[in-house]
Design a protein around this motif. Structure first.
Motif, PDB file in Angstrom:
ATOM      1  N   THR A 178      -8.492  -3.248   3.365  1.00 32.35           N
ATOM      2  CA  THR A 178      -7.800  -4.406   2.813  1.00 32.35           C
ATOM      3  C   THR A 178      -8.736  -5.233   1.950  1.00 32.35           C
ATOM      4  OG1 THR A 178      -6.374  -4.522   4.757  1.00 32.35           O
ATOM      5  CG2 THR A 178      -6.550  -6.526   3.439  1.00 32.35           C
ATOM      6  N   ARG A 230      -4.528  -1.873   0.888  1.00 35.00           N
ATOM      7  CA  ARG A 230      -3.721  -3.077   1.068  1.00 35.00           C
ATOM      8  C   ARG A 230      -4.350  -4.231   0.290  1.00 35.00           C
ATOM      9  NH1 ARG A 230      -3.876  -3.990   6.593  1.00 35.00           N
ATOM     10  NH2 ARG A 230      -1.954  -2.817   6.817  1.00 35.00           N
ATOM     11  N   VAL A 247      -3.856  -8.420  -0.171  1.00 35.00           N
ATOM     12  CA  VAL A 247      -3.217  -9.680   0.210  1.00 35.00           C
ATOM     13  C   VAL A 247      -3.584 -10.662  -0.887  1.00 35.00           C
ATOM     14  CG1 VAL A 247      -2.963 -11.474   1.936  1.00 35.00           C
ATOM     15  CG2 VAL A 247      -3.504  -9.135   2.659  1.00 35.00           C
ATOM     16  N   ASP A 267      -0.124  -1.457  -0.397  1.00 34.60           N
ATOM     17  CA  ASP A 267       0.601  -2.208   0.613  1.00 34.60           C
ATOM     18  C   ASP A 267       0.303  -3.675   0.295  1.00 34.60           C
ATOM     19  OD1 ASP A 267       2.034  -2.730   2.967  1.00 34.60           O
ATOM     20  OD2 ASP A 267       0.208  -2.647   4.185  1.00 34.60           O
ATOM     21  N   PHE A 323       0.875  -7.854   0.462  1.00 33.65           N
ATOM     22  CA  PHE A 323       1.320  -9.078   1.117  1.00 33.65           C
ATOM     23  C   PHE A 323       0.989 -10.228   0.181  1.00 33.65           C
ATOM     24  CE2 PHE A 323       0.775  -6.200   4.601  1.00 33.65           C
ATOM     25  CZ  PHE A 323       1.719  -6.573   5.540  1.00 33.65           C
ATOM     26  N   LEU A 374       8.626  -7.459  -3.783  1.00 30.06           N
ATOM     27  CA  LEU A 374       7.853  -7.570  -2.557  1.00 30.06           C
ATOM     28  C   LEU A 374       8.744  -7.135  -1.401  1.00 30.06           C
ATOM     29  CD1 LEU A 374       4.995  -8.615  -1.894  1.00 30.06           C
ATOM     30  CD2 LEU A 374       6.036 -10.817  -1.377  1.00 30.06           C
ATOM     31  N   ARG A 415       6.930  -9.745   3.711  1.00 31.28           N
ATOM     32  CA  ARG A 415       5.593  -9.698   3.115  1.00 31.28           C
ATOM     33  C   ARG A 415       5.212 -10.990   2.398  1.00 31.28           C
ATOM     34  NH1 ARG A 415       3.359  -4.522   3.289  1.00 31.28           N
ATOM     35  NH2 ARG A 415       4.496  -3.438   4.897  1.00 31.28           N
ATOM     36  N   PHE A 458       4.493 -15.058   2.791  1.00 28.37           N
ATOM     37  CA  PHE A 458       4.155 -16.101   3.745  1.00 28.37           C
ATOM     38  C   PHE A 458       3.895 -17.385   2.975  1.00 28.37           C
ATOM     39  CE2 PHE A 458       3.404 -12.079   5.571  1.00 28.37           C
ATOM     40  CZ  PHE A 458       3.794 -12.214   6.895  1.00 28.37           C
ATOM     41  N   LEU A 469       0.709 -13.755   9.302  1.00 30.74           N
ATOM     42  CA  LEU A 469       0.260 -12.856   8.231  1.00 30.74           C
ATOM     43  C   LEU A 469      -0.773 -11.865   8.766  1.00 30.74           C
ATOM     44  CD1 LEU A 469      -0.106 -11.793   5.377  1.00 30.74           C
ATOM     45  CD2 LEU A 469      -1.352 -13.884   4.799  1.00 30.74           C
ATOM     46  N   ALA A 490       1.032  -9.365  10.775  1.00 29.41           N
ATOM     47  CA  ALA A 490       1.785  -8.439   9.917  1.00 29.41           C
ATOM     48  C   ALA A 490       0.872  -7.376   9.313  1.00 29.41           C
ATOM     49  CB  ALA A 490       2.509  -9.212   8.816  1.00 29.41           C
ATOM     50  N   CYS A 491      -0.396  -7.700   9.157  1.00 32.19           N
ATOM     51  CA  CYS A 491      -1.377  -6.739   8.649  1.00 32.19           C
ATOM     52  C   CYS A 491      -1.908  -5.836   9.749  1.00 32.19           C
ATOM     53  CB  CYS A 491      -2.540  -7.475   7.977  1.00 32.19           C
ATOM     54  SG  CYS A 491      -2.110  -8.251   6.399  1.00 32.19           S
TER      55      CYS A 491
END
Length: 183
Positions: free
Chosen positions: A3, A45, A47, A71, A73, A105, A109, A111, A170, A173-174
């Motif tokens: 990530t 991923r 974010v 992926d 967020f 999105l 995903r 926040f 969050l 969720a990850c």
């Protein structure tokens, strides 16, 4: 999953969240424009965090080039109380507008977090925009919402609603158990 946390922050609230999030995820954190492009491309991923400004998410139009095949967020930072459905709906519209017609999105995903506001710290352009908003709010008179009144009060007295514990959903969720820094 590997990530990376990217963010755009004008006055510091989004950066505070991004750094706390990266620490919780054990991920590298970069301001957009200063990112390690190789690390971003290697990540599975992303974010991304951006403040809410004048109908859009700061930096989203530039960050979205990294999103295909990842992926993704997203977290937004603003002053409004985001538990109100109308506020969340507007933020979702702003996000979709920033992503454009070819990207979206996935559900769950996005926040929405609360930030900070200090009128004296704003740059000239943002001060001008906020003065216009203040005039619009004052014209509402008795029709102002609680958020409207709180924003008007913040012109005189800075506010800081940053709460890194609000990152817990969050982080979860990850796929990472949430622990506040230092605990």
């Amino acid at each position: 999953m590997n990530t990376v946390v990217l963010y755009t922050s004008h006055y510091g609230a989004t950066e505070r969240y991004a750094r706390a999030l990266a620490a919780a995820l054990g991920a590298p954190c970069f301001a957009l424009g200063e990112e390690d492009v190789q690390a971003v491309h290697r990540a599975g991923r992303i974010v991304y965090g951006g403040g809410l400004y004048a109908g859009g998410v700061a930096g989203l139009c530039r960050a979205k080039k990294y999103f295909p095949g990842k992926d993704v967020f997203l977290f937004t930072v603003g002053l409004a109380q985001t538990q109100q459905q109308a506020v969340r709906d507007e933020i979702e519209r702003q996000v979709q507008r920033g992503l454009g017609p070819r990207q979206s999105l996935a559900p769950g995903r996005l926040f929405c977090l609360r930030g900070a506001f200090c009128f004296e710290k704003l740059g000239l352009v943002h001060k001008t925009m906020m003065r216009m908003m203040r005039r619009m709010l004052l014209k509402k008179g008795g029709g102002m919402t609680q958020d409207d009144r709180a924003l008007l009060a913040a012109f005189r007295t800075p506010v800081d609603f940053v709460d890194v514990s609000a990152l817990a959903p969050l982080v979860k969720a990850c796929g990472v158990p949430y622990r506040e820094a230092g605990k």
